[in-house]
Design a protein around this motif. Structure first.
Motif, short mmCIF file in Angstrom:
data_model
loop_
_atom_site.label_atom_id
_atom_site.label_comp_id
_atom_site.label_asym_id
_atom_site.label_seq_id
_atom_site.Cartn_x
_atom_site.Cartn_y
_atom_site.Cartn_z
N GLN A 87 38.88 108.10 69.27
CA GLN A 87 37.70 108.75 68.54
C GLN A 87 37.10 107.70 67.69
N LEU A 88 35.97 107.52 67.86
CA LEU A 88 35.19 106.36 67.24
C LEU A 88 34.03 106.66 66.56
N CYS A 89 33.72 105.92 65.48
CA CYS A 89 32.74 106.19 64.53
C CYS A 89 32.29 104.78 64.09
N TYR A 90 30.87 104.61 63.83
CA TYR A 90 30.19 103.20 63.68
C TYR A 90 29.62 103.15 62.33
N THR A 91 29.24 102.15 61.65
CA THR A 91 28.48 101.86 60.58
C THR A 91 27.94 100.40 60.74
N ASP A 92 26.74 100.12 60.14
CA ASP A 92 25.88 99.07 60.44
C ASP A 92 26.29 98.03 59.53
N ILE A 93 26.20 96.62 59.79
CA ILE A 93 26.29 95.50 59.06
C ILE A 93 24.78 94.90 58.63
N ASP A 94 24.77 95.12 57.34
CA ASP A 94 23.48 94.82 56.61
C ASP A 94 23.77 94.35 55.21
N GLU A 95 22.67 94.14 54.40
CA GLU A 95 22.88 93.89 53.06
C GLU A 95 23.66 95.01 52.01
N ASP A 148 17.31 88.87 55.83
CA ASP A 148 17.20 89.34 54.68
C ASP A 148 18.66 90.05 54.09
N ALA A 149 19.20 90.39 55.16
CA ALA A 149 20.74 90.79 54.94
C ALA A 149 21.43 89.77 54.38
N VAL A 150 21.42 88.78 54.70
CA VAL A 150 22.26 87.61 53.98
C VAL A 150 21.52 87.09 52.90
N VAL A 151 20.25 87.09 52.59
CA VAL A 151 19.75 86.53 51.44
C VAL A 151 19.96 87.59 50.20
N LYS A 152 19.87 88.81 50.75
CA LYS A 152 20.22 89.98 49.64
C LYS A 152 21.48 90.22 49.12
N ARG A 153 22.61 89.59 49.62
CA ARG A 153 23.98 89.69 49.21
C ARG A 153 24.32 88.47 48.35
N SER A 154 25.05 88.95 47.41
CA SER A 154 25.34 87.89 46.15
C SER A 154 26.42 87.30 46.62
N LYS A 155 27.29 87.55 47.37
CA LYS A 155 28.27 86.46 48.00
C LYS A 155 28.16 86.20 49.58
N HIS A 156 28.46 84.94 50.07
CA HIS A 156 28.46 84.83 51.68
C HIS A 156 29.53 83.83 51.86
#
Length: 358
Positions: free
Chosen positions: A116-124, A299-307
């Motif tokens: 049984q699978l559920c998903y969420t997104d990779i973003d900021e 934007d998803a990378v720029v807006k994150r404080s840590k990378h």
């Protein structure tokens, strides 16, 4: 660190920003591998008779380096082998949370087996997305990459600790292939229940070796069916008394490839993982700043404080070919160009890249 660059001859020919695809092999590791095969060539089974103690030594070294107990770690050819073995021992009634566009070798094995699978997104907002998905779907398992292979987005360990504290029964299954070897890590102190990795990237161990770690308290939830004579230490009477992690080591163990992992770990320990971590973190912060100034990051990378130390910069195939012509080694990934930085890279490498990009 400059003297260490001499261990990697490719750096005299290229600006190598492609460790996220394939890590380098040092001169000292090549020398050890040659000595190993010469000994096997000369003495055959007499040399191979020593392999059990050698494998134990390798496992102890890996366990020490990653902070895992000996009964929590296995040596295997790659991450995919370990994950598929793990999933054969998980109840198919489990509900599993995955990340959209995560590395296929993480998502596909779950999707192939009908969980049984559920998903969420990779973003900021990755961490908030996960919290909402866990609250909504109440999964039994959350499987993920610590660092995303496409754009380098890295899950916050403080968040993972909080997630585990609030959901102690949630099994956290992580792929550390794009993470292990980039900073100091201790498995026993982490909130992760299961962590595997192929070791040819940031650990600089060459191909054909990996590790898989499962905490003792999580082992009761998993019932692997994989078995072989080596699982029982080649003793017929041990079939029904196989230690849990030995199910992940069913066949002959290769002292060349696993020995290469041990040598690579010893090399990193000699350099000092604290120094490696600091060098990578410093260069990666500068890279993010420069790429942001040039408008090259999503934007998803720029807006994150840590990378992390992996970046996907805007660019097409024409730019990729131009970089290759300038002897800058990187990879086309998704809709951009992926570059990545290890301890053997320099600020000069970054500035040369940015000069071309600008």
């Amino acid at each position: 660190m400059e003297d260490l660059r001499k261990e990697f001859p490719v750096l005299s020919k290229y600006i190598y920003l492609n460790t996220a695809s394939s890590g380098l092999i040092s001169k000292s590791l090549v020398s050890w591998r040659q000595s190993h095969d010469i000994a096997l060539h000369k003495d055959a089974s007499v040399f191979r008779d020593l392999h059990k103690e050698h494998i134990k030594s390798i496992r102890r070294t890996a366990g020490r380096f990653f902070g895992a107990a000996e009964n929590e770690i296995a040596l295997l050819p790659n991450y995919s082998f370990g994950l598929n073995t793990l999933l054969e021992g998980l109840p198919k009634s489990n509900k599993v949370l995955l990340l959209n566009k995560d590395y296929p070798s993480i998502n596909w094995p779950f999707e192939q087996r009908g969980f049984q699978l559920c998903y969420t997104d990779i973003d900021e907002n990755l961490e908030n997305n996960i919290l909402q998905a866990v609250a909504e779907h109440q999964p039994d398992v959350f499987a993920f990459s610590i660092v995303q292979y496409l754009n380098g987005i890295k899950l916050d360990f403080d968040f993972l600790k909080q997630l585990k504290a609030y959901h102690p029964n949630l099994l956290l299954v992580a792929d550390g292939t794009q993470y292990l070897g980039t900073e100091v890590f201790n498995f026993s102190e982490s909130p992760i229940d299961v962590l595997g990795a192929s070791c040819y990237k940031w650990l600089l161990a060459g191909y054909g070796n990996g590790v898989f770690m499962i905490k003792t308290e999580a082992q009761s939830k998993i019932h692997p069916s994989t078995i072989g004579f080596n699982s029982a230490d080649a003793v017929f009477g041990n079939r029904d008394e196989i230690p849990f992690m030995k199910h992940f080591e069913p066949g002959h163990q290769d002292t060349l490839n696993y020995g290469s992992l041990e040598q690579a770990i010893l090399n990193l320990e000699a350099i000092g993982m604290e120094d490696v971590s600091e060098k990578i973190a410093t260069l990666s912060k500068k890279a993010k700043l420069r790429f942001t100034e040039l408008g090259l990051l999503e934007d998803a990378v720029v807006k994150r404080s840590k990378h992390s130390n992996i970046f996907n910069i805007k660019g097409d195939s024409a730019l990729f070919q131009k970089l290759k012509e300038q002897k800058i080694i990187c990879s086309e990934r998704d809709k951009g160009i992926r570059v990545s930085f290890h301890f053997y890279n320099t600020e000069a490498d970054l500035e040369t890249l940015c000069k071309i990009l600008s």
